[in-house]
Design a protein around this motif. Sequence first.
Motif, PDB file in Angstrom:
ATOM      1  N   ILE A 334      -5.881  -6.330   0.363  1.00 18.17           N
ATOM      2  CA  ILE A 334      -4.720  -7.222   0.294  1.00 18.17           C
ATOM      3  C   ILE A 334      -4.016  -7.008  -1.039  1.00 18.17           C
ATOM      4  O   ILE A 334      -4.624  -7.101  -2.107  1.00 18.17           O
ATOM      5  CB  ILE A 334      -5.156  -8.691   0.448  1.00 18.17           C
ATOM      6  CG1 ILE A 334      -5.749  -8.908   1.852  1.00 18.17           C
ATOM      7  CG2 ILE A 334      -3.977  -9.623   0.216  1.00 18.17           C
ATOM      8  CD1 ILE A 334      -6.345 -10.278   2.055  1.00 18.17           C
ATOM      9  N   ALA A 335      -2.727  -6.675  -0.951  1.00 14.22           N
ATOM     10  CA  ALA A 335      -1.920  -6.422  -2.153  1.00 14.22           C
ATOM     11  C   ALA A 335      -0.585  -7.134  -1.982  1.00 14.22           C
ATOM     12  O   ALA A 335       0.336  -6.616  -1.350  1.00 14.22           O
ATOM     13  CB  ALA A 335      -1.716  -4.923  -2.359  1.00 14.22           C
ATOM     14  N   GLU A 336      -0.509  -8.319  -2.545  1.00 12.03           N
ATOM     15  CA  GLU A 336       0.724  -9.100  -2.437  1.00 12.03           C
ATOM     16  C   GLU A 336       1.745  -8.693  -3.499  1.00 12.03           C
ATOM     17  O   GLU A 336       2.930  -8.986  -3.362  1.00 12.03           O
ATOM     18  CB  GLU A 336       0.407 -10.595  -2.593  1.00 12.03           C
ATOM     19  CG  GLU A 336      -0.585 -11.137  -1.572  1.00 12.03           C
ATOM     20  CD  GLU A 336       0.009 -11.249  -0.168  1.00 12.03           C
ATOM     21  OE1 GLU A 336       1.243 -11.045  -0.026  1.00 12.03           O
ATOM     22  OE2 GLU A 336      -0.744 -11.524   0.783  1.00 12.03           O
ATOM     23  N   ASN A 337       1.272  -8.001  -4.532  1.00 17.21           N
ATOM     24  CA  ASN A 337       2.170  -7.626  -5.627  1.00 17.21           C
ATOM     25  C   ASN A 337       1.634  -6.371  -6.324  1.00 17.21           C
ATOM     26  O   ASN A 337       0.581  -5.837  -5.944  1.00 17.21           O
ATOM     27  CB  ASN A 337       2.317  -8.781  -6.618  1.00 17.21           C
ATOM     28  CG  ASN A 337       0.962  -9.329  -7.049  1.00 17.21           C
ATOM     29  OD1 ASN A 337       0.062  -8.569  -7.413  1.00 17.21           O
ATOM     30  ND2 ASN A 337       0.798 -10.646  -6.988  1.00 17.21           N
ATOM     31  N   SER A 338       2.335  -5.934  -7.356  1.00 15.03           N
ATOM     32  CA  SER A 338       1.933  -4.714  -8.048  1.00 15.03           C
ATOM     33  C   SER A 338       0.605  -4.877  -8.776  1.00 15.03           C
ATOM     34  O   SER A 338      -0.153  -3.905  -8.933  1.00 15.03           O
ATOM     35  CB  SER A 338       3.025  -4.266  -9.029  1.00 15.03           C
ATOM     36  OG  SER A 338       3.331  -5.283  -9.952  1.00 15.03           O
ATOM     37  N   SER A 339       0.283  -6.080  -9.205  1.00 13.46           N
ATOM     38  CA  SER A 339      -0.998  -6.310  -9.886  1.00 13.46           C
ATOM     39  C   SER A 339      -2.168  -6.074  -8.933  1.00 13.46           C
ATOM     40  O   SER A 339      -3.193  -5.484  -9.304  1.00 13.46           O
ATOM     41  CB  SER A 339      -1.048  -7.732 -10.448  1.00 13.46           C
ATOM     42  OG  SER A 339      -0.054  -7.914 -11.428  1.00 13.46           O
ATOM     43  N   ASP A 340      -2.033  -6.561  -7.691  1.00 16.62           N
ATOM     44  CA  ASP A 340      -3.086  -6.325  -6.693  1.00 16.62           C
ATOM     45  C   ASP A 340      -3.243  -4.833  -6.424  1.00 16.62           C
ATOM     46  O   ASP A 340      -4.353  -4.325  -6.265  1.00 16.62           O
ATOM     47  CB  ASP A 340      -2.747  -7.054  -5.390  1.00 16.62           C
ATOM     48  CG  ASP A 340      -2.774  -8.569  -5.537  1.00 16.62           C
ATOM     49  OD1 ASP A 340      -3.430  -9.060  -6.482  1.00 16.62           O
ATOM     50  OD2 ASP A 340      -2.133  -9.244  -4.716  1.00 16.62           O
ATOM     51  N   TRP A 341      -2.126  -4.150  -6.353  1.00 16.59           N
ATOM     52  CA  TRP A 341      -2.162  -2.701  -6.117  1.00 16.59           C
ATOM     53  C   TRP A 341      -2.885  -1.983  -7.254  1.00 16.59           C
ATOM     54  O   TRP A 341      -3.716  -1.110  -7.031  1.00 16.59           O
ATOM     55  CB  TRP A 341      -0.745  -2.173  -5.962  1.00 16.59           C
ATOM     56  CG  TRP A 341      -0.593  -0.679  -6.041  1.00 16.59           C
ATOM     57  CD1 TRP A 341      -0.031   0.027  -7.055  1.00 16.59           C
ATOM     58  CD2 TRP A 341      -0.997   0.292  -5.058  1.00 16.59           C
ATOM     59  NE1 TRP A 341      -0.051   1.387  -6.775  1.00 16.59           N
ATOM     60  CE2 TRP A 341      -0.646   1.579  -5.567  1.00 16.59           C
ATOM     61  CE3 TRP A 341      -1.629   0.216  -3.827  1.00 16.59           C
ATOM     62  CZ2 TRP A 341      -0.892   2.748  -4.857  1.00 16.59           C
ATOM     63  CZ3 TRP A 341      -1.890   1.387  -3.122  1.00 16.59           C
ATOM     64  CH2 TRP A 341      -1.526   2.632  -3.639  1.00 16.59           C
ATOM     65  N   MET A 342      -2.633  -2.387  -8.481  1.00 18.92           N
ATOM     66  CA  MET A 342      -3.252  -1.723  -9.617  1.00 18.92           C
ATOM     67  C   MET A 342      -4.740  -2.023  -9.702  1.00 18.92           C
ATOM     68  O   MET A 342      -5.519  -1.197 -10.190  1.00 18.92           O
ATOM     69  CB  MET A 342      -2.551  -2.120 -10.915  1.00 18.92           C
ATOM     70  CG  MET A 342      -1.132  -1.569 -11.032  1.00 18.92           C
ATOM     71  SD  MET A 342      -1.024   0.212 -10.686  1.00 18.92           S
ATOM     72  CE  MET A 342      -2.095   0.871 -11.969  1.00 18.92           C
ATOM     73  N   ALA A 343      -5.147  -3.156  -9.200  1.00 17.34           N
ATOM     74  CA  ALA A 343      -6.575  -3.465  -9.156  1.00 17.34           C
ATOM     75  C   ALA A 343      -7.303  -2.471  -8.248  1.00 17.34           C
ATOM     76  O   ALA A 343      -8.407  -2.005  -8.562  1.00 17.34           O
ATOM     77  CB  ALA A 343      -6.787  -4.897  -8.674  1.00 17.34           C
ATOM     78  N   LEU A 344      -6.680  -2.126  -7.135  1.00 15.75           N
ATOM     79  CA  LEU A 344      -7.247  -1.106  -6.249  1.00 15.75           C
ATOM     80  C   LEU A 344      -7.276   0.247  -6.949  1.00 15.75           C
ATOM     81  O   LEU A 344      -8.227   1.025  -6.802  1.00 15.75           O
ATOM     82  CB  LEU A 344      -6.431  -1.026  -4.952  1.00 15.75           C
ATOM     83  CG  LEU A 344      -6.833   0.079  -3.959  1.00 15.75           C
ATOM     84  CD1 LEU A 344      -8.247  -0.156  -3.426  1.00 15.75           C
ATOM     85  CD2 LEU A 344      -5.824   0.126  -2.809  1.00 15.75           C
ATOM     86  N   ASN A 345      -6.244   0.533  -7.718  1.00 12.16           N
ATOM     87  CA  ASN A 345      -6.160   1.815  -8.436  1.00 12.16           C
ATOM     88  C   ASN A 345      -7.314   2.036  -9.402  1.00 12.16           C
ATOM     89  O   ASN A 345      -7.599   3.178  -9.781  1.00 12.16           O
ATOM     90  CB  ASN A 345      -4.849   1.885  -9.226  1.00 12.16           C
ATOM     91  CG  ASN A 345      -3.681   2.400  -8.392  1.00 12.16           C
ATOM     92  OD1 ASN A 345      -2.863   3.166  -8.868  1.00 12.16           O
ATOM     93  ND2 ASN A 345      -3.604   1.950  -7.135  1.00 12.16           N
TER      94      ASN A 345
END
Length: 539
Positions: A334-345
């Motif tokens: 779940i990636a609601e924003n860029s911060s969530d995306w970077m956590a996956l990164n």
Amino acid sequence: MPPNRWRHRATPQQTDTTRSQIPFDNRGRSSMHELLSAEQMQRADALAIASGIDSYTLMQNAAHGVARTTSENVGTDAKVVVLAGPGNNGGDAMLAARYLADAGFRPTLVTLAADRISSQDASRALSEALTLPERHELDFGDTLPAAVAASIAAADVVIDGLFGAGLARDLDGIVAELVHAVNQSSAIALAIDLPSGIDGNSNTVRGCAIEAAHTVTFFRLKPAHLLSPVRSYCGEVHLIDIGIPARVLEDIDVNIVHNTSALWQSRLPLPAPDGNKFDRGHVAVRGGPLEKSGAGRLAAVTALTAGAGLATLAAPRESILAQAAAAGALMFSIAENSSDWMALNDDERIRALVIGPGNGLDDHTREAVLQSLDNAARDRAIVLDADALTVFASDPATLHTAVKNSQATVLMTPHDGEFARIFGELEGSRLHRCRAAAEMASCHVLLKGSDTVIAAPDGQVVISTHAPPWLATAGAGDVLAGLAASLLARDMPALDAAAAAAWIHGEAAWRLGYPVTADQLSSAIAQVLGDLKQDTSAT
């Protein structure tokens, strides 16, 4: 007498729905993938001659190829008009007229500025053609005589040897009149090397050009035979061996090639006998809002289909819920924003990212791109597509700087519209513009189209024409992004991965036939890769 296989004049501007007319070996791979500019072809000629090969023999071989291509397709009762300019291209044409006459044809030879011939070989060819009974002599200051216009209008075949690939000025005057007369006739136009009016260095039309149904060229193809819009003037291309040895390429800096499976097949990443799913690469795809959520799913599913060990689709919760039923073996984040995306990164096992398909043009997409580029390790690849490019339309310099400063291997996959938004109105053909863009951004650029051009930052270029027109369908670009990421995730070199992705993408569409959907395309890629793997194992 052979049947008249050229019964109807082809329309060069129509989209070709047949596979490329280029020599292939018994496994369907082109054996001559190097592409030469007009200057490089002149260098190849010079090197062959310097090695001891007689230059007039090369001209004779070229002329025999033109005459043979004609005689194998029309009978001797066909009305043939041969247009010969003052250069070596004209020499080829004059000799071809001589050989056709020897074979029983009655060609009409039209020479242009014969008194200005400076080449010894072309002068010798003219002397052999002087015995032809039907000849017209023209000069640059003339207007088109009615008799020549009538001959062209009544012709079944017109052989175009006015100017070769080295043309560097716009056609005008009587030359333009000849071109228009041929194009307005019902004759089959056969061009020698390139249709007159096509510049073989800039790959552009110089004022006007012969609309050929067939082009006979020699030794190696030129980029102009493959690049739109000039390739539409070439019609079907026939590549003739005239005796130039392949070894001359060792002394020519060839950095443009035609995309065939032979280029990269030996480097396709295959599963190791003792490997695991992480060894086969983990691809993470950034998805977007609900109304565009299918794009991210297509990219992620294709990454798996193409052989990645794992693929994760990162998207808003409602998008994941909408796509989960059609996602198969995908994992979700779940990636609601860029911060969530970077956590996956932060997961170092992720080897390739896809950003852009259906992401939306907002600050979250922009930040996801910039942060991913900034935080990427050297062994990570990033595919930037669609919205990941367009979101920088108002500030492309920021994207270029971020890509240059990133440690990641970056592949941009724009279509023409996206390309213009982030690189502006660059000059030249698609080849020149794509190469300039790759140098500008210091990354690999795959410019999508019927003639996909792939450029590396060091100037290497691959031209890919292995795609049918029905590949232009919604979601096809998302599939291509996922396919490229899958290959990059397994450490395939970037130029190879992009070239392989473009070719495999097209091959899947060819196999499916018209019409095709992106979901079908994604599924068909597995079969194409399986056949390529089997072929590699056999060799």
